[in-house]
Design a protein around this motif. Structure first.
Motif, PDB file in Angstrom:
ATOM      1  N   MET A   1      49.899 -38.466 -41.103  1.00  9.29           N
ATOM      2  CA  MET A   1      50.294 -37.098 -40.773  1.00  9.29           C
ATOM      3  C   MET A   1      49.583 -36.648 -39.503  1.00  9.29           C
ATOM      4  SD  MET A   1      49.724 -33.546 -42.920  1.00  9.29           S
ATOM      5  CE  MET A   1      50.962 -33.908 -44.164  1.00  9.29           C
ATOM      6  N   ALA A   2      50.333 -36.002 -38.625  1.00 10.23           N
ATOM      7  CA  ALA A   2      49.736 -35.452 -37.406  1.00 10.23           C
ATOM      8  C   ALA A   2      48.773 -34.333 -37.759  1.00 10.23           C
ATOM      9  CB  ALA A   2      50.836 -34.923 -36.487  1.00 10.23           C
ATOM     10  N   LYS A   3      47.735 -34.211 -36.979  1.00 14.75           N
ATOM     11  CA  LYS A   3      46.752 -33.150 -37.175  1.00 14.75           C
ATOM     12  C   LYS A   3      46.683 -32.317 -35.898  1.00 14.75           C
ATOM     13  CE  LYS A   3      43.708 -35.202 -40.635  1.00 14.75           C
ATOM     14  NZ  LYS A   3      42.281 -35.433 -40.980  1.00 14.75           N
ATOM     15  N   VAL A   4      47.054 -31.039 -36.016  1.00 17.00           N
ATOM     16  CA  VAL A   4      47.086 -30.152 -34.857  1.00 17.00           C
ATOM     17  C   VAL A   4      45.908 -29.192 -34.900  1.00 17.00           C
ATOM     18  CG1 VAL A   4      48.369 -28.385 -33.630  1.00 17.00           C
ATOM     19  CG2 VAL A   4      49.602 -30.282 -34.685  1.00 17.00           C
ATOM     20  N   LEU A   5      45.113 -29.226 -33.858  1.00 21.27           N
ATOM     21  CA  LEU A   5      44.018 -28.265 -33.691  1.00 21.27           C
ATOM     22  C   LEU A   5      44.437 -27.258 -32.638  1.00 21.27           C
ATOM     23  CD1 LEU A   5      41.043 -27.380 -34.197  1.00 21.27           C
ATOM     24  CD2 LEU A   5      40.409 -28.845 -32.265  1.00 21.27           C
ATOM     25  N   VAL A   6      44.534 -26.001 -33.038  1.00 19.63           N
ATOM     26  CA  VAL A   6      44.907 -24.928 -32.117  1.00 19.63           C
ATOM     27  C   VAL A   6      43.650 -24.200 -31.666  1.00 19.63           C
ATOM     28  CG1 VAL A   6      46.082 -22.693 -31.929  1.00 19.63           C
ATOM     29  CG2 VAL A   6      47.209 -24.607 -33.078  1.00 19.63           C
ATOM     30  N   VAL A   7      43.517 -23.995 -30.373  1.00 18.56           N
ATOM     31  CA  VAL A   7      42.383 -23.248 -29.832  1.00 18.56           C
ATOM     32  C   VAL A   7      42.764 -21.774 -29.835  1.00 18.56           C
ATOM     33  CG1 VAL A   7      40.812 -22.963 -27.895  1.00 18.56           C
ATOM     34  CG2 VAL A   7      41.757 -25.229 -28.412  1.00 18.56           C
ATOM     35  N   ALA A   8      42.075 -20.983 -30.626  1.00 13.30           N
ATOM     36  CA  ALA A   8      42.407 -19.571 -30.780  1.00 13.30           C
ATOM     37  C   ALA A   8      42.249 -18.826 -29.465  1.00 13.30           C
ATOM     38  CB  ALA A   8      41.526 -18.934 -31.854  1.00 13.30           C
ATOM     39  N   ASP A   9      43.211 -17.976 -29.177  1.00 14.70           N
ATOM     40  CA  ASP A   9      43.161 -17.128 -27.985  1.00 14.70           C
ATOM     41  C   ASP A   9      42.621 -15.768 -28.427  1.00 14.70           C
ATOM     42  OD1 ASP A   9      43.444 -15.878 -25.583  1.00 14.70           O
ATOM     43  OD2 ASP A   9      45.631 -16.077 -25.463  1.00 14.70           O
ATOM     44  N   ILE A  10      41.366 -15.520 -28.090  1.00 17.20           N
ATOM     45  CA  ILE A  10      40.705 -14.281 -28.491  1.00 17.20           C
ATOM     46  C   ILE A  10      40.318 -13.512 -27.235  1.00 17.20           C
ATOM     47  CG2 ILE A  10      38.722 -13.275 -29.698  1.00 17.20           C
ATOM     48  CD1 ILE A  10      38.650 -15.861 -31.370  1.00 17.20           C
ATOM     49  N   LYS A  11      40.722 -12.270 -27.171  1.00 17.40           N
ATOM     50  CA  LYS A  11      40.424 -11.434 -26.014  1.00 17.40           C
ATOM     51  C   LYS A  11      39.808 -10.131 -26.470  1.00 17.40           C
ATOM     52  CE  LYS A  11      42.510  -9.724 -21.715  1.00 17.40           C
ATOM     53  NZ  LYS A  11      43.767  -9.662 -20.929  1.00 17.40           N
ATOM     54  N   GLN A  12      38.583  -9.889 -26.049  1.00 17.62           N
ATOM     55  CA  GLN A  12      37.851  -8.674 -26.422  1.00 17.62           C
ATOM     56  C   GLN A  12      37.854  -8.461 -27.933  1.00 17.62           C
ATOM     57  OE1 GLN A  12      39.736  -5.644 -23.982  1.00 17.62           O
ATOM     58  NE2 GLN A  12      38.442  -6.147 -22.221  1.00 17.62           N
ATOM     59  N   GLY A  13      37.615  -9.570 -28.653  1.00 20.16           N
ATOM     60  CA  GLY A  13      37.501  -9.487 -30.098  1.00 20.16           C
ATOM     61  C   GLY A  13      38.810  -9.416 -30.854  1.00 20.16           C
ATOM     62  N   VAL A  14      39.932  -9.534 -30.154  1.00 20.71           N
ATOM     63  CA  VAL A  14      41.254  -9.437 -30.787  1.00 20.71           C
ATOM     64  C   VAL A  14      41.962 -10.787 -30.701  1.00 20.71           C
ATOM     65  CG1 VAL A  14      43.507  -8.298 -30.731  1.00 20.71           C
ATOM     66  CG2 VAL A  14      41.435  -6.987 -30.213  1.00 20.71           C
ATOM     67  N   LEU A  15      42.502 -11.232 -31.834  1.00 25.67           N
ATOM     68  CA  LEU A  15      43.240 -12.487 -31.871  1.00 25.67           C
ATOM     69  C   LEU A  15      44.640 -12.260 -31.315  1.00 25.67           C
ATOM     70  CD1 LEU A  15      43.215 -15.468 -32.854  1.00 25.67           C
ATOM     71  CD2 LEU A  15      44.212 -14.631 -34.998  1.00 25.67           C
ATOM     72  N   LYS A  16      44.995 -13.007 -30.266  1.00 22.26           N
ATOM     73  CA  LYS A  16      46.291 -12.827 -29.617  1.00 22.26           C
ATOM     74  C   LYS A  16      47.403 -13.541 -30.380  1.00 22.26           C
ATOM     75  CE  LYS A  16      46.095 -10.603 -26.676  1.00 22.26           C
ATOM     76  NZ  LYS A  16      45.939  -9.138 -26.648  1.00 22.26           N
ATOM     77  N   GLY A  17      48.629 -13.066 -30.175  1.00 19.21           N
ATOM     78  CA  GLY A  17      49.774 -13.575 -30.903  1.00 19.21           C
ATOM     79  C   GLY A  17      50.095 -15.031 -30.645  1.00 19.21           C
ATOM     80  N   SER A  18      49.672 -15.568 -29.500  1.00 18.01           N
ATOM     81  CA  SER A  18      49.988 -16.963 -29.185  1.00 18.01           C
ATOM     82  C   SER A  18      49.376 -17.924 -30.190  1.00 18.01           C
ATOM     83  CB  SER A  18      49.501 -17.310 -27.776  1.00 18.01           C
ATOM     84  OG  SER A  18      48.088 -17.165 -27.677  1.00 18.01           O
ATOM     85  N   THR A  19      48.272 -17.536 -30.829  1.00 11.33           N
ATOM     86  CA  THR A  19      47.631 -18.405 -31.817  1.00 11.33           C
ATOM     87  C   THR A  19      48.554 -18.637 -33.004  1.00 11.33           C
ATOM     88  OG1 THR A  19      45.462 -17.531 -31.139  1.00 11.33           O
ATOM     89  CG2 THR A  19      45.566 -18.733 -33.226  1.00 11.33           C
ATOM     90  N   ALA A  20      49.174 -17.560 -33.501  1.00 17.24           N
ATOM     91  CA  ALA A  20      50.110 -17.684 -34.617  1.00 17.24           C
ATOM     92  C   ALA A  20      51.350 -18.474 -34.212  1.00 17.24           C
ATOM     93  CB  ALA A  20      50.509 -16.300 -35.122  1.00 17.24           C
ATOM     94  N   GLU A  21      51.780 -18.324 -32.960  1.00 14.76           N
ATOM     95  CA  GLU A  21      52.950 -19.067 -32.484  1.00 14.76           C
ATOM     96  C   GLU A  21      52.682 -20.566 -32.524  1.00 14.76           C
ATOM     97  OE1 GLU A  21      54.292 -15.515 -29.369  1.00 14.76           O
ATOM     98  OE2 GLU A  21      53.606 -17.458 -28.605  1.00 14.76           O
ATOM     99  N   LEU A  22      51.521 -20.980 -32.058  1.00 17.19           N
ATOM    100  CA  LEU A  22      51.191 -22.406 -32.029  1.00 17.19           C
ATOM    101  C   LEU A  22      51.011 -22.969 -33.436  1.00 17.19           C
ATOM    102  CD1 LEU A  22      50.922 -21.770 -29.026  1.00 17.19           C
ATOM    103  CD2 LEU A  22      48.792 -23.072 -28.984  1.00 17.19           C
ATOM    104  N   LEU A  23      50.362 -22.189 -34.309  1.00 14.09           N
ATOM    105  CA  LEU A  23      50.168 -22.650 -35.678  1.00 14.09           C
ATOM    106  C   LEU A  23      51.495 -22.745 -36.431  1.00 14.09           C
ATOM    107  CD1 LEU A  23      46.902 -20.701 -36.537  1.00 14.09           C
ATOM    108  CD2 LEU A  23      47.143 -23.188 -36.486  1.00 14.09           C
ATOM    109  N   SER A  24      52.401 -21.811 -36.162  1.00 17.64           N
ATOM    110  CA  SER A  24      53.729 -21.855 -36.792  1.00 17.64           C
ATOM    111  C   SER A  24      54.467 -23.124 -36.391  1.00 17.64           C
ATOM    112  CB  SER A  24      54.543 -20.618 -36.398  1.00 17.64           C
ATOM    113  OG  SER A  24      54.019 -19.437 -36.977  1.00 17.64           O
ATOM    114  N   LYS A  25      54.374 -23.479 -35.113  1.00 20.15           N
ATOM    115  CA  LYS A  25      55.028 -24.697 -34.641  1.00 20.15           C
ATOM    116  C   LYS A  25      54.413 -25.928 -35.303  1.00 20.15           C
ATOM    117  CE  LYS A  25      57.717 -27.264 -32.093  1.00 20.15           C
ATOM    118  NZ  LYS A  25      59.180 -27.294 -32.316  1.00 20.15           N
TER     119      LYS A  25
END
Length: 319
Positions: A1-25
């Motif tokens: 099974m492939a293992k995907v590590l997503v690097v969280a995009d955090i800006k000023q303490g807020v998790l950006k939406g791109s993180t959820a997009e990558l994890l969903s994929k």
């Protein structure tokens, strides 16, 4: 099974939406998922990281990581990748991601790809799709290394509702400071305007605005919609707009829900920066302008006549 590590995009303490997009994929292709979050005072984001779709959360939380520095950040990603056994490491489309990704690839002796728009798995074979030559062609590339480090183009993937993960926190060791480069401070844009990268609506102005008065007219429309305010390269080259407002191949790549191109003809350089937008509205007095080839909605007319009408209609809707 492939293992995907997503690097969280955090800006000023807020998790950006791109993180959820990558994890969903990652979930969509049947991969095991993990996320690595780097910064200061970010442990409180763990539930958000799990809810975004990660089953393991690697956390590097330390005051020394408050300000971005490519060297230490890359060390944290490599540490997480080795512990997780990642075969795919994905960064969202940001300046930080583009700076760290090649470092991580070099440290892991991995392939590195930028601006990918699709990932396909067939057994152990990984293929990616990415634009080239200013979006004139789409490359299909087979990866022949065990690990792929990739920067995903803005808007390439969509977050899926209802996807969740499991809280399983692993704390990372804090790397030594980068002695070759010391970050003393970050100076933020003091204009108070919406960041183009974060905006759900982006309005860009082009050569059709003619001068500062025309730019100010379109900027008022952006204010009405609380939109990010961008520009074509022509307005930047003329000195009317700042370079950090440029949307295009040599500027910022955006993928908002709504993109409005006002007085922009649609040169290939500009199209490369905004064709990932969900909905595109173009206003141009030339009915043959290339921008209409990519627009979902088009208004043929002089922006000095159209923009006031749009503003009036927006006010009616709001009232």
């Amino acid at each position: 099974m492939a293992k995907v590590l997503v690097v969280a995009d955090i800006k000023q303490g807020v998790l950006k939406g791109s993180t959820a997009e990558l994890l969903s994929k990652a979930k969509a292709i049947g991969a095991e998922t993990a996320v690595v979050a780097i910064g200061s005072n970010i442990e409180s984001l763990t539930p958000d990281l799990a809810n975004a779709g990660s089953d393991t959360q690697y956390i590097a939380d330390d005051a020394s990581l408050e300000l971005f520095s490519a060297g230490p950040y890359a060390s944290c990603v490599v540490d997480a990748a080795k512990q997780f056994g990642a075969t795919l490491i994905w960064f969202g489309f940001s300046e930080a991601g583009k700076a760290v990704a090649p470092r991580v690839a070099a440290l892991l002796d991995a392939a590195c790809a930028t601006e990918i728009t699709e990932v396909e798995l067939s057994g152990d074979q990984v293929e990616i799709i990415r634009p080239a030559i200013a979006n004139k062609v789409m490359q299909r590339v087979k990866i022949n290394t065990e690990i792929l480090v990739a920067v995903v183009r803005a808007g390439a993937f969509e977050a899926t509702q209802g996807i969740t993960g499991t809280e399983n926190v692993v704390k990372l060791s804090i790397p030594a400071a980068d002695l070759k480069a010391v970050i003393k401070e970050l100076i933020s844009d003091a204009s108070g305007e919406v960041d183009l990268a974060d905006a759900d609506v982006v309005i860009s102005v082009g050569r059709g605005a003619k001068d500062q008065a025309g730019v100010d007219l379109v900027k008022e429309l952006a204010g009405d919609l609380k939109a990010g305010f961008g520009s074509s390269r022509a307005m930047v080259d003329s000195g009317i707009m700042a370079h950090n407002k440029q949307v295009g191949q040599t500027g910022k790549i955006v993928a908002p829900t709504l993109y409005m191109a006002i007085g922009i003809s649609g040169a290939i350089q500009h199209l490369a920066g905004m064709t990932g937008s969900k909905t595109i509205l173009a206003v141009n007095k030339d009915p043959e302008a290339p921008i209409f080839n990519v627009a979902d909605y088009g208004i043929v007319g002089d922006l000095f006549e159209v923009v006031p009408i749009l503003r009036e209609e927006i006010k009616k809707i709001k009232s």
